[in-house]
Design an enzyme around this catalytic site. Structure first.
Site, PDB file in Angstrom:
ATOM      1  N   ASN A 150      -4.153   5.670  -2.782  1.00 11.43           N
ATOM      2  CA  ASN A 150      -3.656   4.528  -2.020  1.00 11.43           C
ATOM      3  C   ASN A 150      -4.791   3.524  -1.933  1.00 11.43           C
ATOM      4  OD1 ASN A 150      -2.361   2.784  -0.161  1.00 11.43           O
ATOM      5  ND2 ASN A 150      -3.363   3.840   1.533  1.00 11.43           N
ATOM      6  N   MET A 187       0.850  -1.186   0.000  1.00 12.31           N
ATOM      7  CA  MET A 187       0.000   0.000   0.000  1.00 12.31           C
ATOM      8  C   MET A 187       0.892   1.246   0.000  1.00 12.31           C
ATOM      9  SD  MET A 187      -2.973  -1.407   0.046  1.00 12.31           S
ATOM     10  CE  MET A 187      -4.262  -0.307   0.619  1.00 12.31           C
ATOM     11  N   CYS A 188       0.426   2.292  -0.612  1.00  9.87           N
ATOM     12  CA  CYS A 188       1.202   3.526  -0.762  1.00  9.87           C
ATOM     13  C   CYS A 188       0.987   4.460   0.425  1.00  9.87           C
ATOM     14  CB  CYS A 188       0.785   4.238  -2.051  1.00  9.87           C
ATOM     15  SG  CYS A 188       0.827   3.187  -3.521  1.00  9.87           S
ATOM     16  N   ARG A 189       1.768   5.508   0.475  1.00  9.05           N
ATOM     17  CA  ARG A 189       1.614   6.586   1.451  1.00  9.05           C
ATOM     18  C   ARG A 189       1.602   7.895   0.684  1.00  9.05           C
ATOM     19  NH1 ARG A 189      -0.326   4.568   5.898  1.00  9.05           N
ATOM     20  NH2 ARG A 189      -1.365   3.640   4.108  1.00  9.05           N
TER      21      ARG A 189
END
Length: 267
Positions: free
Chosen positions: A112, A1-3
């Protein structure tokens, strides 16, 4: 998962958000604390607004923690509205075309989350785009395609409804193909004047989203996870909410996707 992190307010140097705090976005690129994996090293990107209607964009495939150009740009560029993203791929290749934020005209967008079973849905979803938007696609991510679907549904006229329609389109197509709908996202996007965000999930497991009213110079910051340990300054945004920031004023409203929505009328 991205930030990711997004800022709106008095013009400030980008480094004040992405590099200076103790848990800055660059720190989160290798030590995130509120996602499945601590490492977000599949590229990064910035979108910022200044004297032009269109945003400036800088993306690269290097991990954010190891790119000196990112730190130099962030130290020198000042903006009243910007978006920044560090990427952890959910399957699509690591390339500049797949790095967030994505831009089209005056709009910038970052995300995200994920669209479940995207490989089975990508081609029929692409077929729903206008010729102009189909030809505008540069990468292979579910994020960029969701952004283009929202543009296809009138992002310029009604940002809230455009994303309701786009997500409804994804979920309805999944049902038609016998696939359990799954859309999880926190997204931030802007037209250079307003900053918007969404926290939504089909299965009630929505990625995290926080807002701070007490950033430097009184601006507003939206983030995947807090940038520092000042807990009272950060407020968790509830799931299924649409956030609009205008001149440091924050508006929250419900973000509801109807399984039987008429995409022509939005009802």
């Amino acid at each position: 998962m991205c930030r990711w992190a997004a800022y709106s307010g008095k013009s400030l140097y980008i480094e004040e958000i992405i590099a200076a705090p103790c848990h800055s976005l660059i720190e989160q690129s290798h030590a995130a604390s509120e996602c499945k994996t601590a490492i977000n090293g599949d590229g990064f990107g910035l979108a910022w607004y200044g004297d032009h209607e269109e945003p400036g964009i800088y993306c690269d495939i290097l991990p954010a923690w190891s790119d000196r150009n990112l730190r130099n740009i962030a130290r020198m560029v000042k903006s009243p509205l910007f978006l920044a993203h560090v990427r952890a791929s959910t399957g699509s290749p690591t390339s500049r075309q797949n790095c967030h934020p994505f831009a089209h005209g005056k709009w910038s967008f970052m995300h995200n989350g994920q669209i479940g079973n995207f490989e089975q849905l990508r081609r029929p979803l692409q077929a729903l785009l206008s010729d102009e938007l189909f030809n505008a696609q540069r990468g292979t991510t579910d994020s960029e395609l969701l952004f283009l679907l929202a543009l296809n549904h009138g992002l310029d006229e009604n940002p809230h409804l455009a994303f309701v329609k786009a997500i409804s389109e994804v979920e309805n197509l999944a049902r038609q193909r016998g696939i359990k709908p799954l859309v999880r996202l926190t997204a931030a996007f802007s037209d250079g004047t307003h900053l918007y965000a969404i926290r939504y999930s089909s299965d009630h497991i929505a990625p995290t989203l926080y807002v701070s009213h007490n950033t430097i110079d009184g601006g507003v910051c939206l983030v995947s996870e807090p940038l520092d340990d000042q807990g009272p300054n950060w407020f968790a945004v509830e799931a299924n909410k649409f956030v609009t920031i205008t001149d440091r004023n924050i508006d929250y409203c419900n973000f509801l996707v109807c399984p039987q929505m008429d995409l022509a009328t939005g009802t």
